[in-house]
Design a protein around this motif. Structure first.
Motif, PDB file in Angstrom:
ATOM      1  N   VAL A  59      30.540  50.022  54.168  1.00  0.00           N
ATOM      2  CA  VAL A  59      31.746  49.501  53.532  1.00  0.00           C
ATOM      3  C   VAL A  59      31.787  47.992  53.729  1.00  0.00           C
ATOM      4  N   ASP A  60      32.234  47.275  52.724  1.00  0.00           N
ATOM      5  CA  ASP A  60      32.336  45.828  52.790  1.00  0.00           C
ATOM      6  C   ASP A  60      33.695  45.412  52.243  1.00  0.00           C
ATOM      7  N   ASP A  76      34.687  48.044  49.152  1.00  0.00           N
ATOM      8  CA  ASP A  76      33.634  48.783  48.447  1.00  0.00           C
ATOM      9  C   ASP A  76      32.917  49.670  49.451  1.00  0.00           C
ATOM     10  N   TYR A  77      32.767  50.957  49.131  1.00  0.00           N
ATOM     11  CA  TYR A  77      32.032  51.841  50.040  1.00  0.00           C
ATOM     12  C   TYR A  77      30.947  52.589  49.282  1.00  0.00           C
ATOM     13  N   HIS A 140      35.577  51.999  45.194  1.00  0.00           N
ATOM     14  CA  HIS A 140      36.272  50.923  45.880  1.00  0.00           C
ATOM     15  C   HIS A 140      37.759  51.238  45.988  1.00  0.00           C
ATOM     16  N   THR A 187      30.674  39.504  46.096  1.00  0.00           N
ATOM     17  CA  THR A 187      30.268  40.901  46.283  1.00  0.00           C
ATOM     18  C   THR A 187      28.785  41.000  45.981  1.00  0.00           C
ATOM     19  N   PRO A 207      27.407  47.539  49.701  1.00  0.00           N
ATOM     20  CA  PRO A 207      28.214  47.083  50.844  1.00  0.00           C
ATOM     21  C   PRO A 207      27.433  46.941  52.138  1.00  0.00           C
TER      22      PRO A 207
END
Length: 451
Positions: A59-60, A76-77, A140, A187, A207
């Protein structure tokens, strides 16, 4: 979401403190099966914001502007289908389910200030569909948060296996006003075939921010938010550069995007190819002309950057770092291991790396080296699937996979009553069997000492 998956529930609520437990039931282990190892797909190695436990996910977090113009935290995952346990659903078919829980804590007071739960289901008609590769789950979540420093806890629960994994991300929503011209966080992802896309234009977030052979498909996405009504140019000129952790520049470029009304999304393709394994950072800059009436009349520069890593793969073949040579020990002879131990610098490692693979080239009269390419394909797969807090090639599963390849058969016993979970790999062609045991119950499968 990938084909074959759908959302059956979405719960939006302020969550109590107890948010990291599984909430579904388990019917019968005899009807469930994890997927066997398959061909390499997308990288899924632990990185900041990546859970090392099963179900493993990454995730990010990025700062965006919501439709209302307020700062929005976007999460985002990404998770492979193979991380979930599929259960047979009588009279036919299979299903898996997972739950995503997000909690925002204020960094100083450790006080929970927000949270949501999202539940999803995946279905398959045949067992073969449960083993499909290249269909990672990507999605996301958006949260509008006031300015503060946060610790974002994200947990994913496999609702069939009743197993939860979690990770945390430090994140700050700045207090300053976005201004007339605002630049979102970057991203990182991939574009094109490496992303599993049907067209060259589809962007898929990554991510984990880890790349292997798909480094050639690395792409950067962002958005420019412009509220100027006068004095704005009809286009934006963006500059970018990619540098190693030592500051050495490996790529640079610039491009122009036509300005859209209010919001202008953009994508950059650095066109990276051969790079050494290691950490890198991409920086994107936007020059903003002075506003009417601005006294100094100077351009303002807005910069955003993001770090990423390149793992061992065919894309790193031309770079003989210490890690590139160290992984050769798995297939090296005793004499070669002694030689590797005496290598002192980059030049010596590069020379030895070339010699090592020339010895093993089955077709020395051609530019290809099939033995080398097959080896690094296994290294990449190990990094994708067997990373538990460190590079996958260093794990026991990674080592065995690199040396012996894909097992002929895999038997998983994740719900033993009288012993820890285990996974058994059978190599019938080599008359070998390896029993990996998860002593801690956290997805870290290991061989007995000395094996």
């Amino acid at each position: 979401m990938p084909a074959g998956s759908s959302c059956f529930g979405r719960i939006h609520a302020r969550l109590p403190a107890l948010l990291l437990c599984a909430v579904c039931w388990w019917s019968s282990a005899a009807w469930a099966q994890y997927q066997n190892p398959g061909p390499p797909t997308e990288p899924e190695a632990p990185a900041p914001g990546t859970s090392p436990d099963r179900p493993r996910f990454s995730v990010d977090a990025t700062l965006q502007l919501g439709e209302s113009g307020q700062p929005t935290v976007r999460l985002d995952y990404r998770m492979s289908r193979s991380e979930l346990l599929f259960e047979r659903t009588p009279p036919a078919g299979y299903h898996a389910g997972y739950e995503v829980r997000v909690i925002f804590f204020r960094e100083k007071k450790e006080r929970q200030v927000a949270g949501d739960t999202y539940t999803h289901e995946l279905r398959a008609i045949t067992y073969a569909e449960t083993k499909q590769r290249g269909e990672d789950i990507t999605d996301h979540l958006d949260f509008t948060m006031p300015p503060a420093k946060y610790r974002i806890e994200v947990a994913v629960t496999d609702l069939v296996a009743e197993r939860t994994s979690a990770t945390a991300i430090p994140f700050e929503v700045p207090a300053g006003s976005p201004g007339l011209v605002w630049f979102s966080d970057l991203t990182l992802g991939t574009v094109g075939p490496e992303a599993g896309a049907s067209t060259e234009d589809r962007f898929v977030a990554n991510p984990a921010r880890r790349y292997g052979d798909n480094i050639v498909s690395l792409a950067v996405a962002g958005e420019i938010f412009d509220r100027r009504t006068t004095g704005a140019d009809p286009s934006y000129h963006l500059y970018y550069k990619v540098a190693s952790e030592t500051g050495q520049q490996v790529a640079a470029g610039d491009t122009t995007f036509a300005r859209a009304s209010g919001r202008t999304p953009f994508q950059l393709r650095p066109r990276l190819s051969e790079m050494g394994a290691g950490a890198y950072r991409i920086t994107v800059a936007l020059n903003v002309p002075p506003s009417p009436g601005q006294k100094d009349g100077k351009n303002a520069t807005i910069r955003r950057d993001k770090s990423f890593e390149v793992e061992q793969s065919k894309a790193t073949l031309g770079f003989a770092s210490s890690q590139s040579v160290e992984v050769l020990r798995y297939i090296a002879t005793r004499e070669e291991n002694d030689e590797i131990g005496r290598l002192k610098d980059e030049e010596a490692r590069k020379a030895y790396w070339d010699i090592f693979w020339k010895r093993r080239d089955p077709t020395p009269d051609t530019p290809e080296n099939e033995a080398r390419d097959a080896f690094y394909q296994r290294v990449q797969y190990a990094n994708q699937h067997f990373s538990t807090g460190g590079p996958g090639w260093r794990s026991d599963m990674g080592r065995i996979y690199i040396v012996f390849g894909r097992p002929d058969e895999v038997v998983r016993n994740p719900f033993n009553f009288d012993r820890p979970p285990e996974e058994i790999w059978y190599y019938y062609r080599d008359h070998r069997t390896f029993v990996f045991v998860d002593h801690g119950g956290f997805g870290r499968y290991e061989l007995p000492p000395g094996q």
